[in-house]
Design an enzyme around this catalytic site. Structure first.
Site, short mmCIF file in Angstrom:
data_model
loop_
_atom_site.label_atom_id
_atom_site.label_comp_id
_atom_site.label_asym_id
_atom_site.label_seq_id
_atom_site.Cartn_x
_atom_site.Cartn_y
_atom_site.Cartn_z
N ARG A 36 2.83 0.20 -4.76
CA ARG A 36 1.79 1.24 -4.63
C ARG A 36 1.51 1.44 -3.15
O ARG A 36 1.22 0.49 -2.44
CB ARG A 36 0.50 0.84 -5.33
CG ARG A 36 -0.66 1.71 -4.85
CD ARG A 36 -1.92 1.59 -5.61
NE ARG A 36 -1.82 2.21 -6.91
CZ ARG A 36 -2.86 2.63 -7.62
NH1 ARG A 36 -4.08 2.49 -7.15
NH2 ARG A 36 -2.69 3.17 -8.80
N HIS A 79 2.64 9.79 -9.36
CA HIS A 79 2.04 8.66 -10.09
C HIS A 79 2.68 8.62 -11.49
O HIS A 79 2.02 8.91 -12.50
CB HIS A 79 0.53 8.85 -10.17
CG HIS A 79 -0.24 7.60 -10.49
ND1 HIS A 79 0.36 6.37 -10.68
CD2 HIS A 79 -1.57 7.38 -10.66
CE1 HIS A 79 -0.56 5.47 -10.94
NE2 HIS A 79 -1.74 6.05 -10.93
N GLN A 111 1.22 6.67 -14.56
CA GLN A 111 0.01 7.31 -15.08
C GLN A 111 0.38 8.43 -16.06
O GLN A 111 -0.20 8.55 -17.14
CB GLN A 111 -0.81 7.89 -13.91
CG GLN A 111 -2.07 8.62 -14.33
CD GLN A 111 -3.11 7.68 -14.92
OE1 GLN A 111 -3.44 6.67 -14.31
NE2 GLN A 111 -3.63 7.99 -16.09
N ASP A 128 -9.10 14.76 -11.77
CA ASP A 128 -8.90 13.56 -10.94
C ASP A 128 -9.86 13.68 -9.75
O ASP A 128 -10.44 14.76 -9.52
CB ASP A 128 -7.43 13.50 -10.48
CG ASP A 128 -7.09 12.26 -9.66
OD1 ASP A 128 -7.90 11.30 -9.66
OD2 ASP A 128 -6.01 12.24 -9.02
N CYS A 153 -7.60 10.11 -15.05
CA CYS A 153 -6.80 8.91 -14.77
C CYS A 153 -7.66 7.73 -14.34
O CYS A 153 -7.22 6.60 -14.45
CB CYS A 153 -5.76 9.22 -13.69
SG CYS A 153 -6.51 9.84 -12.17
N ARG A 184 -2.28 2.58 -20.02
CA ARG A 184 -1.53 2.22 -18.82
C ARG A 184 -0.74 0.94 -19.06
O ARG A 184 0.41 0.81 -18.66
CB ARG A 184 -2.47 1.99 -17.61
CG ARG A 184 -3.27 3.19 -17.16
CD ARG A 184 -2.41 4.32 -16.63
NE ARG A 184 -1.44 3.89 -15.63
CZ ARG A 184 -1.72 3.55 -14.37
NH1 ARG A 184 -2.94 3.60 -13.92
NH2 ARG A 184 -0.77 3.18 -13.52
#
Ligand code: CP
Ligand code: NVA
Length: 313
Positions: free
Chosen positions: A108, A135, A138, A230, A271, A299
């Site tokens: 990440r 992502h 996700q 988001d 998310c 997730r």
């Protein structure tokens, strides 16, 4: 159809066919059902996972660490203050060394190129746990959540409202275009998704039959099956806070916007983490139409599916 994802990295969903994505989602659904029954398995026994984090994380870190560890694997958390990552040692050399000690690497961070370089020089699967650009893990959890609510998702319509050029918006566009889900990105023109990505996504949508649109008109939520938002300020862009609040205030997801869909059954997705009172109001995210907490749980199941498919023969 039988195929293998063994040894593959997940850097962007652009690298995966619709069939491969569907395979991962099916596997994730199976893993979730098994976990609800309390089935204990040790499918990662003897394997190791390096988890490199340049940016903070709650869900992604916990999903990778628990999914891998509970099945007998050994995850090692590495923040950039713990390891050399282009500081004192080249990224290529760090990748080579990690590849000798770990079965796989989760990354990440900021640059997509860092994830690509890690994959190229380590020789082991690398999983993108979020970069500035994408992502992908996700987006897999988002699609599993949509499937849980709607069954066959082809032809359903998702509206993403907010920062249209961030990692989450980009990966959502890719997965929806591949799987035939209609997507409308509702964002001010200053925050339109990258042109290059729009071209790729439009080409994919032609094959799947999905409609992909980008607009600044909030009324485009009409008839949507899901509204998704988001944060207005992604990690690494903290200096843009004031400008984003100005640009995105008319794009808040609130009860009035949920009602504008004209459908009582429209679900709300996020998310997380959320800044309640900015991109979404507390009554919506904590309300009956929200599926944000299922998304967070998913997730873990989707990430376990990716690791199982790519690490276990
Ligand atoms: N959704 C998500 O990636 O959450 P974290 O930043 O907590 O990992
Ligand atoms: N766009 C957000 C997603 C967090 C999961 C960020 O990059 O900070």
């Amino acid at each position: 159809m039988s195929f293998s994802l063994f040894g593959r990295s997940l850097l962007t969903l652009l690298d995966f066919t619709p069939e491969e994505i569907k395979h991962l989602l099916k596997l994730a659904g199976k893993i979730k059902a098994e976990s609800k029954k309390g089935k204990v398995q040790k499918r990662f026994q003897g394997k190791t996972l390096a988890m490199i984090f340049e940016k903070r994380s709650t869900r992604t870190r916990c999903a990778f660490e628990t999914a891998f560890g509970e099945e007998g694997g050994y995850p090692v958390f590495l923040s950039t203050s713990d390891i050399q990552l282009g500081a004192k040692e080249s990224l290529e050399d760090t990748a080579r060394v990690l590849g000798r000690m770990f079965s796989a690497i989760q990354f990440r961070g900021f640059k997509q190129e860092t994830a690509e370089t890690l994959a190229k020089y380590s020789g082991v699967p690398v999983y993108n746990g979020l970069t500035d650009l994408y992502h992908p893990t996700q987006a897999l959890a988002d699609l599993l959540t949509l499937e849980e609510n709607f069954g066959d998702v082809r032809g359903k319509t998702l509206c993403y409202i907010g920062d249209g050029r961030n990692n989450v918006a980009h990966s959502l566009m890719i997965i929806c275009a591949k799987l035939g889900v209609n997507v409308t990105i509702i964002t001010p023109p200053e925050l339109n998704p990258e042109d290059d990505l729009c071209q790729k996504v439009n080409a994919l949508a032609k094959i799947s039959g999905a409609n992909i649109g980008v607009t600044s008109d909030i009324n485009a939520v009409k008839d949507a099956d899901a509204l998704y938002t988001d944060v207005w300020v992604s990690m690494g862009e903290e200096d843009k806070k004031e400008e984003r609040v100005k640009l995105l205030s008319p794009y808040q997801v609130n009860q009035k916007l949920m009602e504008k869909t004209g459908k009582k059954e429209t679900i709300f997705l996020h998310c997380l983490p959320a800044v309640k009172g900015e991109e979404v109001t507390a009554d919506v995210i904590d309300g009956a139409q929200s599926r944000a907490w299922d998304q967070a749980e998913n997730r873990k199941h989707t990430i376990k599916a990716v690791m199982l498919a790519t690490l276990v023969k």
